[in-house]
Design a protein around this motif. Structure first.
Motif, PDB file in Angstrom:
ATOM      1  N   GLY A 164      -3.484  -3.816  -3.356  1.00  0.00           N
ATOM      2  CA  GLY A 164      -2.739  -3.594  -4.586  1.00  0.00           C
ATOM      3  C   GLY A 164      -3.563  -2.977  -5.695  1.00  0.00           C
ATOM      4  N   ASN A 165      -4.787  -2.513  -5.391  1.00  0.00           N
ATOM      5  CA  ASN A 165      -5.619  -1.872  -6.411  1.00  0.00           C
ATOM      6  C   ASN A 165      -5.131  -0.452  -6.669  1.00  0.00           C
ATOM      7  OD1 ASN A 165      -7.592  -4.041  -6.673  1.00  0.00           O
ATOM      8  ND2 ASN A 165      -8.272  -3.441  -4.621  1.00  0.00           N
ATOM      9  N   PRO A 166      -5.027  -0.050  -7.943  1.00  0.00           N
ATOM     10  CA  PRO A 166      -4.575   1.316  -8.248  1.00  0.00           C
ATOM     11  C   PRO A 166      -5.701   2.330  -8.095  1.00  0.00           C
ATOM     12  CG  PRO A 166      -4.978   0.103 -10.281  1.00  0.00           C
ATOM     13  CD  PRO A 166      -5.218  -0.864  -9.161  1.00  0.00           C
ATOM     14  N   HIS A 167      -5.342   3.525  -7.655  1.00  0.00           N
ATOM     15  CA  HIS A 167      -6.283   4.642  -7.527  1.00  0.00           C
ATOM     16  C   HIS A 167      -5.575   5.909  -7.989  1.00  0.00           C
ATOM     17  CE1 HIS A 167      -9.024   2.176  -5.001  1.00  0.00           C
ATOM     18  NE2 HIS A 167      -7.880   1.663  -4.547  1.00  0.00           N
ATOM     19  N   GLU A 168      -6.327   6.831  -8.530  1.00  0.00           N
ATOM     20  CA  GLU A 168      -5.740   8.066  -9.047  1.00  0.00           C
ATOM     21  C   GLU A 168      -5.867   9.186  -8.029  1.00  0.00           C
ATOM     22  OE1 GLU A 168      -7.422  10.737 -12.283  1.00  0.00           O
ATOM     23  OE2 GLU A 168      -5.793   9.741 -13.368  1.00  0.00           O
ATOM     24  N   LEU A 169      -4.713   9.679  -7.586  1.00  0.00           N
ATOM     25  CA  LEU A 169      -4.665  10.827  -6.680  1.00  0.00           C
ATOM     26  C   LEU A 169      -4.346  12.075  -7.491  1.00  0.00           C
ATOM     27  CD1 LEU A 169      -4.430  12.220  -3.855  1.00  0.00           C
ATOM     28  CD2 LEU A 169      -2.002  11.628  -3.931  1.00  0.00           C
ATOM     29  N   THR A 170      -5.182  13.107  -7.351  1.00  0.00           N
ATOM     30  CA  THR A 170      -4.981  14.367  -8.057  1.00  0.00           C
ATOM     31  C   THR A 170      -4.775  15.481  -7.042  1.00  0.00           C
ATOM     32  OG1 THR A 170      -6.431  13.607  -9.845  1.00  0.00           O
ATOM     33  CG2 THR A 170      -5.913  15.952  -9.769  1.00  0.00           C
ATOM     34  N   GLN A 171      -3.756  16.297  -7.293  1.00  0.00           N
ATOM     35  CA  GLN A 171      -3.478  17.460  -6.455  1.00  0.00           C
ATOM     36  C   GLN A 171      -3.838  18.722  -7.246  1.00  0.00           C
ATOM     37  OE1 GLN A 171       0.603  17.179  -4.826  1.00  0.00           O
ATOM     38  NE2 GLN A 171       0.575  15.051  -5.543  1.00  0.00           N
ATOM     39  N   PHE A 172      -4.655  19.571  -6.650  1.00  0.00           N
ATOM     40  CA  PHE A 172      -5.068  20.824  -7.275  1.00  0.00           C
ATOM     41  C   PHE A 172      -4.422  21.984  -6.510  1.00  0.00           C
ATOM     42  CE2 PHE A 172      -8.469  17.780  -7.985  1.00  0.00           C
ATOM     43  CZ  PHE A 172      -8.726  17.912  -9.343  1.00  0.00           C
ATOM     44  N   TYR A 173      -3.923  22.968  -7.260  1.00  0.00           N
ATOM     45  CA  TYR A 173      -3.280  24.133  -6.664  1.00  0.00           C
ATOM     46  C   TYR A 173      -4.006  25.398  -7.136  1.00  0.00           C
ATOM     47  CZ  TYR A 173       0.429  20.760  -5.757  1.00  0.00           C
ATOM     48  OH  TYR A 173       1.140  19.671  -5.340  1.00  0.00           O
ATOM     49  N   ARG A 216       0.835  -1.197   0.000  1.00  0.00           N
ATOM     50  CA  ARG A 216       0.000   0.000   0.000  1.00  0.00           C
ATOM     51  C   ARG A 216       0.877   1.257   0.000  1.00  0.00           C
ATOM     52  NH1 ARG A 216      -3.122  -1.076   5.308  1.00  0.00           N
ATOM     53  NH2 ARG A 216      -2.213  -3.124   5.055  1.00  0.00           N
ATOM     54  N   THR A 217       0.330   2.334  -0.514  1.00  0.00           N
ATOM     55  CA  THR A 217       1.038   3.611  -0.503  1.00  0.00           C
ATOM     56  C   THR A 217       0.929   4.238   0.876  1.00  0.00           C
ATOM     57  OG1 THR A 217       0.618   4.004  -2.855  1.00  0.00           O
ATOM     58  CG2 THR A 217       1.123   5.920  -1.498  1.00  0.00           C
ATOM     59  N   THR A 218       2.067   4.548   1.464  1.00  0.00           N
ATOM     60  CA  THR A 218       2.079   5.261   2.747  1.00  0.00           C
ATOM     61  C   THR A 218       2.780   6.607   2.626  1.00  0.00           C
ATOM     62  OG1 THR A 218       4.115   4.132   3.422  1.00  0.00           O
ATOM     63  CG2 THR A 218       2.022   3.120   4.070  1.00  0.00           C
ATOM     64  N   ASN A 219       3.469   6.829   1.522  1.00  0.00           N
ATOM     65  CA  ASN A 219       4.168   8.099   1.360  1.00  0.00           C
ATOM     66  C   ASN A 219       4.216   8.498  -0.118  1.00  0.00           C
ATOM     67  OD1 ASN A 219       6.050  10.228   2.657  1.00  0.00           O
ATOM     68  ND2 ASN A 219       7.210   9.502   0.894  1.00  0.00           N
ATOM     69  N   LEU A 220       3.895   9.726  -0.387  1.00  0.00           N
ATOM     70  CA  LEU A 220       3.975  10.287  -1.735  1.00  0.00           C
ATOM     71  C   LEU A 220       4.759  11.587  -1.643  1.00  0.00           C
ATOM     72  CD1 LEU A 220       3.189  10.646  -4.745  1.00  0.00           C
ATOM     73  CD2 LEU A 220       1.094  11.756  -3.949  1.00  0.00           C
ATOM     74  N   THR A 221       5.866  11.665  -2.355  1.00  0.00           N
ATOM     75  CA  THR A 221       6.689  12.869  -2.381  1.00  0.00           C
ATOM     76  C   THR A 221       6.507  13.565  -3.720  1.00  0.00           C
ATOM     77  OG1 THR A 221       8.322  11.875  -0.900  1.00  0.00           O
ATOM     78  CG2 THR A 221       9.019  13.776  -2.191  1.00  0.00           C
ATOM     79  N   THR A 222       6.084  14.809  -3.682  1.00  0.00           N
ATOM     80  CA  THR A 222       5.833  15.581  -4.894  1.00  0.00           C
ATOM     81  C   THR A 222       6.751  16.794  -4.921  1.00  0.00           C
ATOM     82  OG1 THR A 222       3.516  14.895  -4.978  1.00  0.00           O
ATOM     83  CG2 THR A 222       4.131  16.844  -6.238  1.00  0.00           C
ATOM     84  N   ASP A 223       7.550  16.891  -5.967  1.00  0.00           N
ATOM     85  CA  ASP A 223       8.445  18.035  -6.169  1.00  0.00           C
ATOM     86  C   ASP A 223       7.919  18.815  -7.365  1.00  0.00           C
ATOM     87  OD1 ASP A 223      10.430  19.852  -6.564  1.00  0.00           O
ATOM     88  OD2 ASP A 223      12.054  18.409  -6.844  1.00  0.00           O
ATOM     89  N   VAL A 224       7.254  19.931  -7.096  1.00  0.00           N
ATOM     90  CA  VAL A 224       6.641  20.727  -8.168  1.00  0.00           C
ATOM     91  C   VAL A 224       7.109  22.170  -8.074  1.00  0.00           C
ATOM     92  CG1 VAL A 224       4.581  19.288  -8.267  1.00  0.00           C
ATOM     93  CG2 VAL A 224       4.602  21.310  -6.800  1.00  0.00           C
ATOM     94  N   ASN A 225       6.991  22.843  -9.198  1.00  0.00           N
ATOM     95  CA  ASN A 225       7.168  24.296  -9.211  1.00  0.00           C
ATOM     96  C   ASN A 225       5.840  24.929  -9.596  1.00  0.00           C
ATOM     97  OD1 ASN A 225       8.793  26.852  -9.250  1.00  0.00           O
ATOM     98  ND2 ASN A 225       8.014  26.851 -11.358  1.00  0.00           N
ATOM     99  N   THR A 269      -1.219  11.223  -9.988  1.00  0.00           N
ATOM    100  CA  THR A 269      -0.340  10.053  -9.908  1.00  0.00           C
ATOM    101  C   THR A 269      -1.157   8.884  -9.383  1.00  0.00           C
ATOM    102  OG1 THR A 269       1.792   9.250  -9.111  1.00  0.00           O
ATOM    103  CG2 THR A 269       0.431  10.422  -7.542  1.00  0.00           C
ATOM    104  N   THR A 270      -0.619   7.684  -9.533  1.00  0.00           N
ATOM    105  CA  THR A 270      -1.309   6.478  -9.097  1.00  0.00           C
ATOM    106  C   THR A 270      -0.818   6.059  -7.722  1.00  0.00           C
ATOM    107  OG1 THR A 270      -1.576   5.711 -11.380  1.00  0.00           O
ATOM    108  CG2 THR A 270      -1.819   4.068  -9.645  1.00  0.00           C
ATOM    109  N   ILE A 271      -1.749   5.764  -6.823  1.00  0.00           N
ATOM    110  CA  ILE A 271      -1.417   5.214  -5.518  1.00  0.00           C
ATOM    111  C   ILE A 271      -2.112   3.859  -5.388  1.00  0.00           C
ATOM    112  CG2 ILE A 271      -1.095   7.481  -4.479  1.00  0.00           C
ATOM    113  CD1 ILE A 271      -3.855   7.173  -3.179  1.00  0.00           C
ATOM    114  N   PHE A 272      -1.759   3.088  -4.360  1.00  0.00           N
ATOM    115  CA  PHE A 272      -2.261   1.730  -4.230  1.00  0.00           C
ATOM    116  C   PHE A 272      -2.802   1.494  -2.826  1.00  0.00           C
ATOM    117  CE2 PHE A 272       0.932   1.796  -7.500  1.00  0.00           C
ATOM    118  CZ  PHE A 272       0.365   1.053  -8.519  1.00  0.00           C
ATOM    119  N   ASP A 273      -3.908   0.730  -2.751  1.00  0.00           N
ATOM    120  CA  ASP A 273      -4.451   0.359  -1.448  1.00  0.00           C
ATOM    121  C   ASP A 273      -3.803  -0.931  -0.966  1.00  0.00           C
ATOM    122  OD1 ASP A 273      -5.738  -1.810  -2.733  1.00  0.00           O
ATOM    123  OD2 ASP A 273      -7.570  -0.675  -3.042  1.00  0.00           O
ATOM    124  N   SER A 274      -4.280  -1.464   0.169  1.00  0.00           N
ATOM    125  CA  SER A 274      -3.644  -2.624   0.778  1.00  0.00           C
ATOM    126  C   SER A 274      -3.808  -3.888  -0.049  1.00  0.00           C
ATOM    127  CB  SER A 274      -4.211  -2.855   2.175  1.00  0.00           C
ATOM    128  OG  SER A 274      -5.607  -3.140   2.118  1.00  0.00           O
TER     129      SER A 274
END
Length: 646
Positions: A399-408, A151-160, A392-397
């Motif tokens: 192993g199913n993929p899910h789409e995480l979207t960040q809005f600014y 499962r995804t426990t950490n997502l690091t995003t480096d954006v400008n 980006t794609t994250i995963f649950d426990s």
């Protein structure tokens, strides 16, 4: 004495021939080390001395010494073949007996152990389930099973974030109340009730007037009679300050598995009069019918699923007119046509002060007791309400993929634009806002140099998501771990093994420079399940397993052994040696450390036999043998002369 001298020479020459012949025979043996005979002369000597004129007694073989010089390295097409470049030996377990070899032709036996051609197991440093190498030496084993999901426990995003982006201040939202239901900042349906849209096969005529507070002349929106939902939405979208989307939904409570399994089952759909091709020959359940509808190339924007009551639902997200009929041999079935108008939303490019309504009650009820005012209303499906977005794609426990979207969203600066900038951050997983951003966004502050100062006061720029419920394509929980029982107890980094769907979004490297928006890096630590697809070996002898999900994991590391006196090793066949008293104890370590050599994968070390030199040695040994035989022949002739004296 000459006989003995000649015989010793014959024996020595014979040994030389044997050793040379053995070298020649193994010129193509992988990992073979050539040998050379070392001779010594013989002299008779007594306790007091050897005399003044000693005569030699011949020759003896002092030693057969192997040359452990490096052989040439040849490439192969076997990923587990290994060659040692430098000093060291592979360590082999031969049923409990430890042997050493330079021959790196390896494969896998039925139990997954790495073995040579004689089924001796290769020894190395084992790895745990997470691929961490240990200092424990044992037989290397390849796990051929599936790689469990993580499962995804950490997502690091480096954006400008582009500092030149404008602040989105002129957004509008619906304000007011109708029927006791508040609509502040919430989109509403064009039926005046806030419930799912009322089926309308052809919308009636209607009109309403939009007034603007910036001096723009009033605009009257006229809806001709008989339009479809798609056409009505298009007419509303033409007006500044307003936005509408059309949706057509069909529900089939009559159709269940039993209905489909009756003889003569038939089901047809049309989109604006164009038939959707469906192959019902293999359909015997509602799930099968859903798969057939969703997989039809002519279905376009259709999506079939089960509603909250477990009944078949077909939705067209473009508001096209849908027609249908269905029946079986025991039921005449039903047919019909439907078109609906879905959600009406304010737009981001106008500040609307008031709306006056006239015309058909369908439109009058929609706008009654409502007004539009300027706010900063965020709408994830309206690109005009945010500045930047990245997914980006994250995963649950499971192993199913899910789409995480960040809005600014660029906000007004808390310091009037001097020395500080502010952005709002919204997070969405599979179309649902998470981390509480449906109620309140996170706030990111940047200093005058474009460096992130904090996110909601956290100088590390971390957002801890504790309210995500993993769902399937139908919007139902999919059985994976859900939110933690106590969200306040979640800490960063999340310790392993994780026990909930909580994860951390780290924005600590985000910047706000005067350059185009860009995602410099985005890494998350989850993945779905994977099957073993290949093996790789590094220069340090680490065996990596590659899986179909793009992951790789260390399965172990080959161990090498070196000896203070390599010449003291005793050859025991099969291109292997064993430790002796003369060789000393082995010094064991990882490849490419200390004096140990490195590993070349998909390669083998050839025999170090110099065939040209061995052929020359063969000629020399032959002549030596013939010369010593001549000594015996001459001695025999002399002796015969003495015997013939009378």
């Amino acid at each position: 004495m000459a006989f003995n001298t000649g015989l010793s020479g014959l024996r020595a020459a014979s040994v030389d021939l044997d050793v040379t012949g053995n070298n020649i025979a193994n010129a193509s043996t992988v990992g073979f080390k050539s040998s050379k005979v070392q001779f010594g002369d013989l002299y008779a000597s007594g306790f007091l001395s050897a005399g003044t004129n000693p005569i030699g007694d011949g020759v003896r073989v002092q030693d057969v010494k192997q040359s452990f010089g490096q052989g040439n390295i040849s490439f192969t097409d076997n990923g587990l073949d290994m060659a040692i470049s430098g000093d060291g030996f592979f360590i082999l377990n031969n049923g409990g007996e430890i042997r050493y070899s330079r021959a790196g032709q390896f494969g896998i036996d039925k139990e997954g152990f790495v073995v040579n051609n004689q089924n001796m197991r290769v020894q190395g440093y084992t790895a745990d389930d997470d691929g961490n190498l240990s200092g424990i030496r044992g037989d290397l084993q390849i796990e051929t099973g599936n790689l469990a999901p993580r499962r995804t426990t950490n997502l690091t995003t480096d954006v400008n974030l582009d500092s030149r982006e404008p602040v989105l201040e002129n957004q509008v939202s619906v304000m007011g109340e109708f029927g006791g239901t508040s609509f502040d900042g919430v989109p509403f349906n064009l039926d005046g009730t806030g419930t799912p849209p009322v089926p309308v096969t052809a919308f009636p005529a209607g009109s309403f007037t939009v007034s603007y507070n910036d001096g723009t002349p009033d605009r009257t929106v006229t809806i001709p009679a008989g339009l479809s939902a798609k056409d009505v939405a298009a007419a509303i979208n033409d007006e500044e300050g307003l936005s509408a989307s059309a949706t057509t939904e069909l529900n089939f409570p009559q159709i269940d598995d039993a209905y489909i399994q009756e003889p003569g089952f038939d089901f047809n759909l049309w989109i604006d009069g164009s038939e959707v091709f469906l192959d019902l020959s293999g359909v015997n359940s509602v799930d099968g019918l859903i798969s057939e509808i969703n997989g039809s190339p002519s279905a376009r924007n259709l999506f079939a699923s089960l509603d909250d009551d477990g009944e078949l639902r077909v939705v067209d997200n473009s508001g096209n007119t849908l027609s249908y009929n269905f029946s079986n041999d025991n039921d005449v079935g039903s047919d019909g046509t439907d078109t609906q108008l879905g959600i009406v939303r304010p737009q981001a490019d106008r500040s609307v002060e008031d709306v006056s309504v006239s015309g058909d009650p369908l439109y009058a009820d929609t706008w009654a007791d409502r007004s539009l005012s300027t706010t900063n209303s965020f709408n994830p499906i309206d690109q005009r309400t945010y500045n930047h977005a990245t997914s980006t794609t994250i995963f649950d426990s499971l192993g199913n993929p899910h789409e995480l979207t960040q809005f600014y969203v660029k906000d007004a600066s808390p310091s009037n634009g001097v020395g500080q900038s502010q952005w709002s951050i919204y997070l969405q997983v599979d179309g649902e806002l998470v981390a509480g951003t449906d109620q309140q966004p996170y706030t990111a502050l940047f200093d005058q140099d474009g460096v992130l100062q904090s996110v909601n006061g956290d100088p590390n720029g971390e957002i801890v998501v504790t309210d995500w419920v993993p769902k399937d394509a139908n919007g139902n929980p999919n059985g994976a771990d859900g939110p933690p029982d106590d969200p306040t107890a979640v800490v960063s980094p999340i310790p392993e093994p994780a026990v909930s769907s909580a994860f951390v979004v780290n924005l600590g490297s985000a910047t706000q420079y005067g350059a185009a928006f860009g995602v410099n890096d985005q890494q998350q630590n989850g993945y779905t399940t994977g099957r073993l697809s290949g093996l790789d070996v590094s220069d340090q002898g680490v065996v990596f397993a590659r899986y179909t999900n793009g992951q790789s994991k260390s399965l172990g590391q080959v161990a090498l052994a070196a000896f203070n006196n390599t010449d003291g090793l005793s050859p025991v066949g099969d291109t292997t040696w064993v430790e002796t008293f003369e060789s000393g104890q082995p010094v064991i370590g990882a490849p490419d450390t200390g004096t140990l050599g490195s590993i070349k994968a998909s390669s083998v070390e050839d025999s170090n036999v110099d065939l040209s030199a061995e052929l020359v040695n063969l000629i020399i040994a032959q002549r030596n043998y013939q010369a010593n035989a001549k000594t015996i022949e001459t001695s025999d002739a002399v002796t015969q002369t003495i015997i013939n004296l009378r």
